[in-house]
Scaffold this active site. Structure first.
Site, PDB file in Angstrom:
ATOM      1  N   LYS D 189       0.845  -1.213   0.000  1.00  0.00           N
ATOM      2  CA  LYS D 189       0.000   0.000   0.000  1.00  0.00           C
ATOM      3  C   LYS D 189       0.874   1.255   0.000  1.00  0.00           C
ATOM      4  O   LYS D 189       0.548   2.258  -0.646  1.00  0.00           O
ATOM      5  CB  LYS D 189      -0.913  -0.003   1.213  1.00  0.00           C
ATOM      6  CG  LYS D 189      -1.761   1.276   1.387  1.00  0.00           C
ATOM      7  CD  LYS D 189      -2.643   1.560   0.184  1.00  0.00           C
ATOM      8  CE  LYS D 189      -3.778   2.527   0.494  1.00  0.00           C
ATOM      9  NZ  LYS D 189      -3.412   3.721   1.203  1.00  0.00           N
ATOM     10  N   GLU D 196       1.060   6.759  -6.673  1.00  0.00           N
ATOM     11  CA  GLU D 196      -0.039   7.733  -6.767  1.00  0.00           C
ATOM     12  C   GLU D 196       0.505   9.170  -6.821  1.00  0.00           C
ATOM     13  O   GLU D 196       0.057   9.977  -7.637  1.00  0.00           O
ATOM     14  CB  GLU D 196      -0.933   7.536  -5.540  1.00  0.00           C
ATOM     15  CG  GLU D 196      -2.096   8.467  -5.377  1.00  0.00           C
ATOM     16  CD  GLU D 196      -2.737   8.241  -3.991  1.00  0.00           C
ATOM     17  OE1 GLU D 196      -3.121   7.097  -3.681  1.00  0.00           O
ATOM     18  OE2 GLU D 196      -2.823   9.215  -3.216  1.00  0.00           O
TER      19      GLU D 196
END
Lengths: 326, 326, 326, 326
Positions: D189, D196
């Protein structure tokens, strides 16, 4: 030796002074009569226009242009073209784009006029320290200019000759270099300035990290309140990062460790940009030189649209409210 | 003054030599008997283990560790801990992580032992030029060490004092600085090395752009074949980019303009990495220092998975066949 | 609608196919007779030279060029210029530099010929998915081309309309956009590709970090051996980083998690470079887009001179022996 | 299946809602009674403290923590430790640092309690679209949680399965993945968020270049006034840069093409920083991910000391007056 100088700003004026102090004769012109007058008081022959300057010089003439790159230099060269004679020499000592030099030299050559591009480093210190010069043009013409160039150059000074250079071109160790054909002088100076941006940014980031080490956002046990003026000074002696830029930094910090008088908006000139364009043309990865240029762009952009867009996306996926106060 | 030195590699050995040449007394130990023996021949008292070194020193002792950062330094400090006495001084002159210093100093203090961290710059040139030192620790302890530190330091040399520094701590202008509490010496040295990476990369990219200007992939009219050794030499005098690193570069290029003997794989030490981690902890944008570090990572990675993935994507959307020859 | 197509490679051939499958009539030419013949078998009228193609089209003609940017496109436009008639339309659907479009349109306009630049995205998937098109040129001419453009475009498909777009130009939601005057189509496509480089590099670095988490150089307790194909697949659903590029990546990794067939040398086309030049002209900091471009440059440079220079400096100050094995 | 949820903010509250809407039973606690009450109204059993929550769950318990990473999560885990029983499962669904997970799991295991780390992507859209989850922990424990995980996950939806994945773990294609041992879920993550940042910055720079193409500092013939909302929308169909982030960007631009409501100051969370630290530990060059992080740092630093220092140096060598207005 006699020389004409066009453009008497910080650089051009001091070039004239350094030449006159060493026995050369200057005919000068600046669009500001005050600037011309100042040099006249120090011994130059003043002229109120370009035509006067040309007439005041004995053929074959040598004319040094020290003007802002771009339109002013281009216009002045266009004005000079019809009034110069074969075998005259025009020197562009400013920060012109080297591809402009190549184009201009071709045109001047058609009329038998020699075009020389000189990248000139030294800033406001040149009058005293001399100018490091990178010179593009025909060998015999550069040779003809040697009395002027050797006077403007810093000389060997107290910088010892690099071992292994015995027998090589002695101009280089005196601070001026015939880099090759027309354009090569400004090309080398352009990369010089690109490197300069990178060096400056490396110091700037490092000192920023030192400064923020006192930030109250860090755990107290990991905070240091460092005297940046002392750090700059101590690195000047015996350390790997000593340099002239560090000397200047130490000077600024000694006056005010917070540099509170200085702007956070940093200008950039064409040469930093052209260096990146050259890197791209050559497919050379220039991560550091580009990053240094971009920090200057960013320093002047208070209203970054890119950053608004980041906030908009963050709101979009995460509901993070980052709204402008305006 | 008497001092014990542990670790007699390129740095530690020369530190001992510089001290002995200036009248100090050295008790030395290295895990290599040959290294110890070499210093003994030059006047040191050798010892075959840490215990012997400690016994050979009069209390309160001063012991300088010059070992690779990490496990070796940690182990040696652990071995010294039980055999040292209150008021002894342990100096870590290597490139330790400053948070390790802070942790160790707390432990040593419990036993009344003083811990001093010294960031030492100067490399193989230190014996002759002296060492630029950044020193963290208690003021009175650092003061006690002054005879050693002032000997190791370069002194003012021919570097003129920065204007505005009159009346400030004179140690700084002699090339050594008490930066603050424990850890601060290595912290400043760490950032020094981070800056060093950035400076080096700025020169490297610039010269790469100069070199590729001769590339046959450029239009012939825009190619220059530049003498890089001359460029480096000319910039040493009067230019904005002059520095000690440039002096070294000029030396290497004078021997071989193609640098053909040098590797394209470039090592990095912990300090470059820790500098970036410090920048991240402080939220300081360190674009240039990071980029400089990453080019070293990339230089050692012939089989970049990231780049394979770019090729895979390009094939995926565009049918561009970029298959590995292997 | 009748259209001429010049250039029948991966892109041009499929553009013809998509048009013919939807009822349009194509007259085609490629310098390779085999490429022409392939389209003829699928219903096109073939022609063996440019002149034949022009004669085979009813006036006012519409001719779509789908050729490599640069000399081939320029030469073909020069060849077309004398044999086209007023009110004909020439479309450059390739990846030309937008400033070339602006220059060419001026020339064609002198003869009454309309020039339209179309940035065409979609790659090998366009035949099936349709082409995303960014179109620069005169509004009435772009309108005239709508039957062709709407056929080539992907249409709304299963991509829901963005809320707030009700009442806006419906072409956009069908995947084609009249971006503005000549040059703007290729300008937008250029930036599109610049972004593409940045997106690709972001994924590539991330997956490289995931892959190296299994490195034996890390402490064993901190190593993970991650299934990269699964990671790519799981991110395709519900995550913030889902994208079409990620879909393609998942496909490549599903076949071979090591991507062993793919090259570590990554090509770049003009558009990535021009994007950086545009950023520099506009003084927009483009840290990420530049870094992405440079990693491609570096991927093709096994003999980095910059890195040799770093090694030379390291040897100079630290005696670090980093000599090339060669 | 019964589950306890601690932390009912934007993420935790919606996780509870999605579970209850699909037949699961929730016992919930938030330090804000209002937040607890809101979930109770939708069917949850509320509890006014951690102890009550634990008592309200049948053994072996499953407790999902959805709290800010760092101190709050750590404190809550410390509070839970003494009141949980062997074979209970604690899930950290927040954005904890993966090395904290590894450390905590060891401690909990000593008491026979299972620790599972779940990286949860989906933001405010998760309630409706489901959450993409990366899960670290023991296989049998992750299996036991499958009823909950499969409910929270997005499912295959209309995203077609990647060819070549037939026969592989079907959880992955439903949007959740058992990534490996404890810590691996948050590690994956973390890198997801690093990517991102890079993707977001790539779009942001590209649109900034598009926007500045209308700048009056460019020659008029080279200016375009582009409709950014249309550009974002058209790229959503058939282009290589389509993505969910682009969908969100198109939505924001459709409302206001100037994004005038959004802040130019952009926050960053721990995961972007940890990604860079991981890259450095692994010696992976992460030029783009770092640059993206630094632009956020810079966006919040109006008084950049680094830039003041650039101005100070420029004044030092060139006499360029760049003084702060303050």
């Amino acid at each position: 030796m006699q020389i004409g100088i066009v453009g008497l700003g910080r650089m051009g004026g001091n070039i004239g002074r350094r030449l006159m102090r060493n026995g050369h004769t200057c005919v000068v012109y600046d669009h500001s009569p005050e600037a011309t007058e100042a040099l006249v008081k120090e011994g130059a022959t003043g002229s109120s226009d370009l035509g006067g300057l040309v007439k005041g010089l004995a053929a074959p003439r040598v004319i040094w242009l020290m003007l802002p790159a771009g339109k002013i230099t281009e216009d002045t060269l266009n004005d000079l073209y019809p009034i110069l004679s074969p075998d005259d020499v025009v020197i562009d000592g400013g920060n012109s784009f080297y591809k402009d030099d190549i184009r201009r030299a071709v045109r001047f050559k058609e009329k038998g006029i020699h075009y020389v591009d000189v990248g000139t480093s030294g800033g406001v210190w040149g009058l005293e320290r001399g100018y490091c010069m990178m010179i593009g043009g025909e060998e015999e013409v550069v040779h003809r200019l040697d009395p002027i160039l050797s006077t403007l150059a810093p000389g060997a000074g107290n910088v010892p000759l690099t071992p292994g250079r015995e027998g090589r071109d002695t101009r280089v160790q005196n601070g001026y270099m015939h880099t090759g054909p027309t354009g090569s002088g400004h090309f080398v100076k352009m990369v010089h300035n690109g490197i300069e941006y990178g060096l400056m940014q490396a110091y700037a980031e490092g000192f920023d990290i030192l400064k923020h080490k006192a930030s109250t956002e860090l755990p107290e046990s990991e905070r240091f309140s460092l005297d940046l003026a002392d750090v700059a000074e101590v690195w000047r002696r015996g350390s790997v990062v000593s340099s002239w830029l560090l000397d200047l930094t130490a000077g600024a910090l000694a006056k005010d460790g917070a540099l509170g008088n200085y702007s956070t908006e940093v200008a950039d000139s064409g040469e930093g940009r052209w260096t990146i364009e050259a890197a791209i043309e050559e497919a050379v990865p220039a991560q550091v030189l580009s990053a240094a240029l971009y920090t200057r762009f960013r320093s002047r952009d208070d209203e970054s649209f890119a950053e608004r867009m980041l906030s908009a996306m963050r709101f979009g996926f995460g509901g993070h409210h980052e709204f402008s106060p305006k």
